[in-house]
Design a protein around this motif. Structure first.
Motif, PDB file in Angstrom:
ATOM      1  N   VAL A 146      36.754 -13.073  11.856  1.00  0.00           N
ATOM      2  CA  VAL A 146      37.259 -12.160  10.930  1.00  0.00           C
ATOM      3  C   VAL A 146      38.666 -12.859  10.044  1.00  0.00           C
ATOM      4  O   VAL A 146      39.464 -13.282  10.649  1.00  0.00           O
ATOM      5  CB  VAL A 146      37.992 -10.827  11.553  1.00  0.00           C
ATOM      6  CG1 VAL A 146      38.700  -9.905  10.622  1.00  0.00           C
ATOM      7  CG2 VAL A 146      36.675  -9.989  12.111  1.00  0.00           C
ATOM      8  N   SER A 147      38.537 -12.739   8.757  1.00  0.00           N
ATOM      9  CA  SER A 147      39.768 -13.178   8.103  1.00  0.00           C
ATOM     10  C   SER A 147      40.259 -12.089   7.011  1.00  0.00           C
ATOM     11  O   SER A 147      39.557 -11.282   6.629  1.00  0.00           O
ATOM     12  CB  SER A 147      39.384 -14.356   7.098  1.00  0.00           C
ATOM     13  OG  SER A 147      38.847 -15.553   7.563  1.00  0.00           O
ATOM     14  N   ALA A 148      41.532 -11.747   7.312  1.00  0.00           N
ATOM     15  CA  ALA A 148      42.130 -10.880   6.696  1.00  0.00           C
ATOM     16  C   ALA A 148      43.366 -11.434   5.799  1.00  0.00           C
ATOM     17  O   ALA A 148      44.100 -12.131   5.788  1.00  0.00           O
ATOM     18  CB  ALA A 148      42.745  -9.793   7.639  1.00  0.00           C
ATOM     19  N   HIS A 149      43.120 -10.731   4.272  1.00  0.00           N
ATOM     20  CA  HIS A 149      44.214 -11.073   3.222  1.00  0.00           C
ATOM     21  C   HIS A 149      44.858  -9.963   2.824  1.00  0.00           C
ATOM     22  O   HIS A 149      44.256  -9.125   2.579  1.00  0.00           O
ATOM     23  CB  HIS A 149      43.695 -11.910   2.126  1.00  0.00           C
ATOM     24  CG  HIS A 149      42.868 -13.119   2.700  1.00  0.00           C
ATOM     25  ND1 HIS A 149      43.396 -14.185   2.495  1.00  0.00           N
ATOM     26  CD2 HIS A 149      41.406 -13.492   3.068  1.00  0.00           C
ATOM     27  CE1 HIS A 149      42.368 -15.323   2.859  1.00  0.00           C
ATOM     28  NE2 HIS A 149      41.352 -14.764   3.314  1.00  0.00           N
ATOM     29  N   SER A 187      46.049 -15.524   7.578  1.00  0.00           N
ATOM     30  CA  SER A 187      44.609 -15.351   7.129  1.00  0.00           C
ATOM     31  C   SER A 187      43.793 -16.310   7.663  1.00  0.00           C
ATOM     32  O   SER A 187      42.594 -16.455   7.386  1.00  0.00           O
ATOM     33  CB  SER A 187      44.507 -15.523   5.476  1.00  0.00           C
ATOM     34  OG  SER A 187      45.383 -14.624   5.063  1.00  0.00           O
ATOM     35  N   ALA A 188      44.438 -17.248   8.714  1.00  0.00           N
ATOM     36  CA  ALA A 188      43.282 -17.866   9.468  1.00  0.00           C
ATOM     37  C   ALA A 188      42.280 -17.069  10.064  1.00  0.00           C
ATOM     38  O   ALA A 188      42.850 -16.101  10.421  1.00  0.00           O
ATOM     39  CB  ALA A 188      44.001 -18.867  10.414  1.00  0.00           C
ATOM     40  N   PRO A 189      41.016 -17.426  10.299  1.00  0.00           N
ATOM     41  CA  PRO A 189      40.004 -16.677  10.736  1.00  0.00           C
ATOM     42  C   PRO A 189      40.405 -16.414  12.411  1.00  0.00           C
ATOM     43  O   PRO A 189      40.643 -17.197  13.128  1.00  0.00           O
ATOM     44  CB  PRO A 189      38.581 -17.748  10.758  1.00  0.00           C
ATOM     45  CG  PRO A 189      38.886 -18.555   9.658  1.00  0.00           C
ATOM     46  CD  PRO A 189      40.456 -18.815   9.747  1.00  0.00           C
ATOM     47  N   ALA A 190      40.297 -15.028  12.736  1.00  0.00           N
ATOM     48  CA  ALA A 190      40.371 -14.759  14.108  1.00  0.00           C
ATOM     49  C   ALA A 190      39.153 -14.288  14.731  1.00  0.00           C
ATOM     50  O   ALA A 190      38.339 -13.864  14.151  1.00  0.00           O
ATOM     51  CB  ALA A 190      41.662 -13.613  14.061  1.00  0.00           C
ATOM     52  N   GLU A 191      39.233 -14.743  15.956  1.00  0.00           N
ATOM     53  CA  GLU A 191      37.908 -14.268  16.739  1.00  0.00           C
ATOM     54  C   GLU A 191      37.985 -12.915  17.210  1.00  0.00           C
ATOM     55  O   GLU A 191      39.030 -12.560  17.470  1.00  0.00           O
ATOM     56  CB  GLU A 191      37.715 -15.348  17.985  1.00  0.00           C
ATOM     57  CG  GLU A 191      37.199 -16.737  17.574  1.00  0.00           C
ATOM     58  CD  GLU A 191      36.815 -17.482  18.611  1.00  0.00           C
ATOM     59  OE1 GLU A 191      36.323 -16.778  19.574  1.00  0.00           O
ATOM     60  OE2 GLU A 191      36.843 -18.764  18.736  1.00  0.00           O
ATOM     61  N   VAL A 192      36.850 -12.341  17.242  1.00  0.00           N
ATOM     62  CA  VAL A 192      36.974 -10.943  17.870  1.00  0.00           C
ATOM     63  C   VAL A 192      36.705 -10.994  19.117  1.00  0.00           C
ATOM     64  O   VAL A 192      35.708 -11.750  19.878  1.00  0.00           O
ATOM     65  CB  VAL A 192      35.860 -10.132  17.309  1.00  0.00           C
ATOM     66  CG1 VAL A 192      35.607  -8.607  17.816  1.00  0.00           C
ATOM     67  CG2 VAL A 192      35.969 -10.265  15.539  1.00  0.00           C
TER      68      VAL A 192
END
Lengths: 352, 352, 352, 352
Positions: free
Chosen positions: D192-195, D338-343
């Protein structure tokens, strides 16, 4: 021409002529022999776009060109008869812009002359060749709507007040030609009532409402308006099985078919019980995909096909005459303070 | 009540009554004394939602309750007169659902009785209390549209066929009450033409077109339709300065004011020159912000204010009578095969 | 030419070339000297539509034509540099289709060469010449929106999967050039993150999301998509005073300015109190009237004006290079699994 | 109760509680035993609308009421765990508002506790019970869309800045719970990437973009925004066979199924050839009729059915936990620029 193409002269290089020239020129069926306009300059500029046509300033010159098969008339309506009769007399097939003429008698003479000469007389009812109207006609003929219950057509926008015609003669020919095309029996109303608004005191209607009684309690209604701030071009055709909406300004969803209707069982004398016998259906909506084709290219193809197959074209002179008769009744209703006007009977000798 | 609130009895616990009860109950101006319905169960269920009202089964019982100031009637139109006259005779102020009555004579008797008794008679023309219509009326009165050039109202959807009335009496009261409210001189057409379609053979119009001539070439048109697959509620008011569109189904842009119009200089006898003197304006569009208020809450506040200030409310009995007269003319036009019907003259003694 | 017109050669007679030729040909500023295309047939057909141009098959021949002032390049991006450098070396002004080149280094060499030669280098960022974008830029510069709070651009439809580029390089140049044009300081993001979807396994993104951090917490976002069933072209520019929506597919209401915003008083350390200090405004909406002008005609006029006035055109090589740098960062972010990529610093010597 | 109804206590009489109470009260499955709120006044006012419920001020009092089967929690997310664990400990079934909790650990403890106690834990993911979402899920499961190619959800409007959560936690739970419901395998993104945009300096995102990689090149994207002047709630689900658009603000056409897609044959190593093997379909559009049902009434019916049938409800605690894990990853991605985070991986013991 040896290439099997039909040869056409386009008369009138004004507003619509260039569209006809472009489509005839792109068509594999046609060769544009000449462009004819009183203003020779204008004719020349338009002829030049074809690589094949010459420019002439009179219909006589145009008809004198060797090998011409057909004449397409894109001049004001009041000049159609003279040009068409000259062309028919010379044995040419004729296509005219809408309306066919500016009065019923002229139109009748044109239809008679063409019938006697055995040539095609066709009206450029362009909307009848759009994919949307072709689809609507197909659906109605296939019984998809069931019996038609009402027709409502709105054609309004902030338009130019025309100097020589009212809003009915300017805009309604579109609606009427479409109705003639899609109604299973053509446009043959029992009576026509017209209501015009002239709020600017111009001496003619700028806002128009036209009611046509189609029989069996079915009413067709047209709203034509030059003064609307927003543009609407919408046709609703109600049916006992389904109802259809054509929104010509919605390119992604022009035709919608609603599986909504009233399932009606039996009529009794008791109004309350009758109502109880009405049941409603709210089904799915279906938006048929329509091909992207320019209507005028289909129209010129139909003109060619009707000539080659020696048959009446889809929007022939008789269809155009039906439209003209309704326009005529519209004017008579307006003069009679909106009293219903009868539509002139069709001449048997022409129909036969 | 000692709290300064007015006390109201709501008669009719069917479709609309609960809306009235809810709004009276929420209002700081009102106390609901009773709910009255022949079906006492229904009255009780509705009364219970108020914490204050008792349930009664007859108007006589309702009027016998001490301290009642007003009666609100939400029963079928044919029962309005009897209930209203009883209430007026008991000195109560009266609010009725639309239409005021089911015939002009009844309406006239109601207006006369209220005038003689010195009580308020008001019609619940709910749309006249919506923020959109209030804004439209304000703009027209402020001259923002200039002179009105045409009015076109469309109110169509896949509606229920009513057992006792046609589509005009079912839907057009909304349009007519709105027109009466926003037109600077109220709704006083010179003549009314009605065209009805009855494609299902129900013995009454399901598709209706209503044309009202407002004088000076201005036409108001209403399209009411139970058979449309899509729902449209749109009013266009054309003006010489600006034109306005109210789209009641577009919550984010209900009212749009188009700075488009025709700048007209002088009228000459020559149509072509007149046309030449028409110039067009394509200006900006403006969408006024509207408050989020429930119309009925404004309506019950106006009812209270008119009683306290001893003045006619905005949508008083006379306004409702003007609507009723047009509905009556509609029915007469329908009977006369759509010939224009005159609207009954207003009674001077009532107006004065 | 003695008529004071500038003389242009159009290179590339494929998809876009005809549009350029038509507009140069209609412009009072320009004379089309030649159309150049490797496929001479294609060049000839296009040249023939101008009445003035000759057809040539190589840039060398084109540049050898006497009196040529400018070269307009409508060939694939990977060929721009060679043609542009040849034209610049011959002292010609240059217009290129978007994007300026297919890599940043090529773009930088083109900008440097033009600067050194003292000729105009302009990019045909067509959207920047539409009445809508011109109005948006004007409103932003006049402070009508206040400080920009966010930018969201959606450009999606059922489009053709391109063989040589991904959806970012195909569609986003439009959005990026528009942003560069309307943002007060041009498009100079601190960082760019790109997320691509390749559900068909084509080896390139068909669905693209591009996030650009513009500083001060402001984010610009672009959604580019070849797989959407519906077509959307919408730009929202949020501002502290007003917010603007451009819907390019709504011809009657392209630009809407909403007087809605957040009136923010002061920031405190306490999040709850900060929220309490936010107040909302729901004001009117305003739809400015826009002229009906073809963007390309304004673009070729600007090209001529910049040459005659010896100034940088509105969408000059530097602007096009800023767009190219963002596209380059997009590709780098994609390669780095969507990690934010920095945008290459602008060369001082070029800016100065 | 002897009538076979289940008995529920509703905790929280604020914003959402009244909706739950109204629907439990109207349901043939439920009896509202009590309304619980720290502000007893508020609880009383709400309890009074039911004719059956008592008002209590603490969860302890609520749980002490004899015969209570279930507890519905409509309080702020940070209070869910304590109330739910108390209810579960007392052997009650639990329904919570979204999100399940304000952190993953709390959610996990709730799910574990319910599993151990053998009671139902359900989340009120209301949108999953709307006719539109139920239809979408049905179409996807029936294979009507083919393989999913992308998902794009937009939920923006001029909303209230919340004091305690950012725009992701406020709005995205709706989108995430819908995705979990309609995706064949539930919402289990790889990363998941969030901006977030925070242009007002509030210390939290007001504008949010969320990108979830679903595997096989498929991306799901959510745009959540408090600052948009216009309201959009639109979900697009692309498929290899058909593509679907849900426009929640278009009551007459909420769900449209487009028979448009890309027919893809084989993948080769050569990008140009691959492109050549892509063919496009432009078929009809279909708008399924949807019943008019209130989602909450279906939701409370499902809660009852899951209890009676001793099975997991459609939107059970595990589903709510999947949503919570994505929200948690969103926050971690925001913190990591905003680096992709693992779920977080699902706990085996819970799933089993």
């Amino acid at each position: 021409m040896d290439d099997g193409r039909l040869s056409v002269v386009v008369v009138g290089a004004g507003y619509w002529g260039p569209n006809l020239v472009r489509n005839f020129n792109l068509s594999p069926d046609w060769h544009v022999a000449a462009v004819c306009d009183r203003e020779l300059d204008r004719a020349e500029r338009l002829a030049w776009t074809t690589r094949s046509a010459v420019a002439v300033a009179s219909i006589e010159e145009a008809l004198a060109i060797e090998g011409v098969d057909a004449v397409a008339i894109a001049t004001p309506a009041r000049t159609h008869e003279a040009i068409a009769l000259a062309a028919i007399a010379a044995g040419k097939h004729v296509l005219t812009e809408k309306p066919l003429a500016d009065n019923v008698e002229s139109g009748e003479r044109m239809v008679s002359a063409a019938a006697e000469a055995g040539v095609v007389l066709m009206a450029d009812h362009t909307f009848c060749y759009t994919p949307a109207v072709l689809k609507i006609a197909e659906l109605i003929r296939a019984g998809e709507l069931g019996e038609i219950t009402f027709v409502d057509s709105v054609r309004i926008n902030h338009g130019l007040v025309q100097p020589d015609v009212d809003v009915f003669w300017d805009l309604a020919p579109h609606d009427l030609s479409i109705l003639d095309f899609i109604l299973p029996d053509g446009l043959r109303p029992e009576a026509v009532s017209a209501h015009g608004g002239d709020p600017l005191g111009l001496g003619k209607a700028c806002v128009g409402y036209l009611i046509m009684r189609l029989g069996k309690g079915v009413v067709a209604h047209v709203h034509a308006n030059w003064l609307s701030p927003t543009k609407i071009r919408q046709l609703v055709v109600g049916g006992t099985r389904r109802t259809l909406v054509w929104d010509d300004l919605n390119p992604t969803q022009r035709v919608s078919v609603y599986d909504r209707g009233i399932d009606f069982v039996t009529v009794t004398e008791d109004a309350e019980r009758a109502a109880a016998q009405v049941s409603y259906r709210y089904g799915d909506t279906w938006v048929p995909a329509l091909p992207e084709v320019e209507a005028l290219s289909l129209m010129v193809a139909e003109f060619a096909a009707s000539i080659r197959e020696d048959r009446a074209p889809r929007t022939d002179g008789r269809a155009a005459l039906r439209v003209l008769r309704v326009l005529d009744a519209t004017s008579r209703s307006l003069e009679a303070h909106s009293a219903p006007a009868e539509v002139a009977a069709e001449q048997k000798e022409i129909i036969a």
